[in-house]
Write a protein that holds these residues in place. Structure first.
Motif, PDB file in Angstrom:
ATOM      1  N   LYS A 110     -18.203 -26.781 -32.104  1.00 51.37           N
ATOM      2  CA  LYS A 110     -19.047 -25.852 -31.346  1.00 51.37           C
ATOM      3  C   LYS A 110     -18.215 -24.900 -30.515  1.00 51.37           C
ATOM      4  N   TRP A 111     -17.131 -25.427 -29.922  1.00 51.52           N
ATOM      5  CA  TRP A 111     -16.279 -24.567 -29.093  1.00 51.52           C
ATOM      6  C   TRP A 111     -15.564 -23.526 -29.932  1.00 51.52           C
ATOM      7  N   ALA A 157     -16.598 -22.318 -32.743  1.00 47.01           N
ATOM      8  CA  ALA A 157     -17.575 -21.353 -33.234  1.00 47.01           C
ATOM      9  C   ALA A 157     -17.994 -20.366 -32.153  1.00 47.01           C
ATOM     10  N   ALA A 158     -18.021 -20.822 -30.910  1.00 45.48           N
ATOM     11  CA  ALA A 158     -18.439 -19.943 -29.815  1.00 45.48           C
ATOM     12  C   ALA A 158     -17.296 -19.107 -29.266  1.00 45.48           C
ATOM     13  N   THR A 159     -16.037 -19.456 -29.560  1.00 44.28           N
ATOM     14  CA  THR A 159     -14.898 -18.718 -29.023  1.00 44.28           C
ATOM     15  C   THR A 159     -14.640 -17.478 -29.863  1.00 44.28           C
ATOM     16  N   PRO A 160     -14.512 -16.311 -29.255  1.00 44.86           N
ATOM     17  CA  PRO A 160     -14.228 -15.103 -30.041  1.00 44.86           C
ATOM     18  C   PRO A 160     -12.875 -15.209 -30.746  1.00 44.86           C
ATOM     19  N   ARG A 161     -12.757 -14.514 -31.869  1.00 45.00           N
ATOM     20  CA  ARG A 161     -11.527 -14.575 -32.652  1.00 45.00           C
ATOM     21  C   ARG A 161     -10.363 -13.918 -31.920  1.00 45.00           C
TER      22      ARG A 161
END
Length: 250
Positions: free
Chosen positions: A182-183, A185-189
């Motif tokens: 989840k982290w 997936a939520a962290t911008p690239r």
């Protein structure tokens, strides 16, 4: 002279009046015979003598006066420290502050794992609390899903202590695969680029040398195209090697 008059009749004793009221209730079916006997015997019982308060004077015994907080002794020195843990329990208003502190001690005792063995007496000595207080802490932590308890027994079935296991609510999020996913997936690239400093953007998959422990100066004075790799050069190198072995050393 000794004639009887209604005004001279004395009132009944308070004890008699109280006992009569009790037996009236029993006759009416409000209380049992055993309860009526107990209440009737308690009315005429002699009160116990007061005990001494420890100072040589008679009086009621009192519990020891609690020491003010600022005068309590400091904790013993220890090298124990807690591993990373979530702040869920610290923000849980259902737990008391001491229960939260006890959970941190349990996390420290688990070390890098999630299980520890402890007794309520040992926990009471660590937290400077009674075993009943430690039991209340454990009941709250188990009720709200922060720890799991199991009784430790020997081969004969005797209880030796408690096995305490911390749950996923106490562990940090990255120890669980779902929380880590989840982290990520939520962290911008643009923020999450852990290998940006070691991988060149122009050469995909090529790891660069570090400037801290590697020497990046390459000697280019002798290019490979000018190196003599023929049979004559190999024979000359072999002769020089044999001649060096034949020379006596002083």
């Amino acid at each position: 002279m000794f004639a009887w008059s209604p005004g001279e009749v004395a009132a009944p004793h308070p004890t008699f009046t109280a006992r009569a009221a009790i037996w009236r209730d029993q006759r009416a079916g409000l209380i049992s015979i055993a309860e009526a006997q107990r209440r009737s015997a308690a009315i005429g019982a002699v009160e116990a003598k007061p005990t001494s308060n420890g100072q040589g004077t008679p009086g009621k015994s009192r519990p020891p006066v609690a020491r003010p907080r600022h005068e309590r002794p400091s904790p013993n020195e220890s090298r124990q420290y807690a591993q990373p843990m979530a702040t869920t329990a610290a923000r849980d208003d259902r737990l008391t502050p001491n229960a939260k502190a006890f959970l941190q001690v349990l996390r420290a005792r688990c070390g890098k794992g999630r299980e520890t063995t402890i007794t309520k007496g040992t926990a009471g000595n660590i937290m400077a609390r009674s075993t009943r207080t430690i039991r209340r802490y454990l009941v709250d932590l188990v009720r709200f899903g922060y720890v799991e308890l199991e009784t430790l027994r020997n081969s004969r079935g005797m209880h030796l202590g408690l096995i305490v296991r911390i749950t996923d609510q106490v562990a940090p999020f990255y120890e669980e695969a779902r929380g880590l996913a989840k982290w990520l997936a939520a962290t911008p690239r643009a923020i999450f680029e852990p290998f940006k400093s070691v991988v060149a953007s122009r050469n995909k998959g090529v790891t660069l040398l570090s400037s801290k422990n590697q020497n990046q100066i390459i000697n280019t004075s002798a290019p490979l195209k000018n190196a003599d790799t023929g049979q004559q050069a190999a024979r000359e190198r072999l002769l020089r090697k044999d001649w060096a072995k034949a020379v006596p050393r002083s």
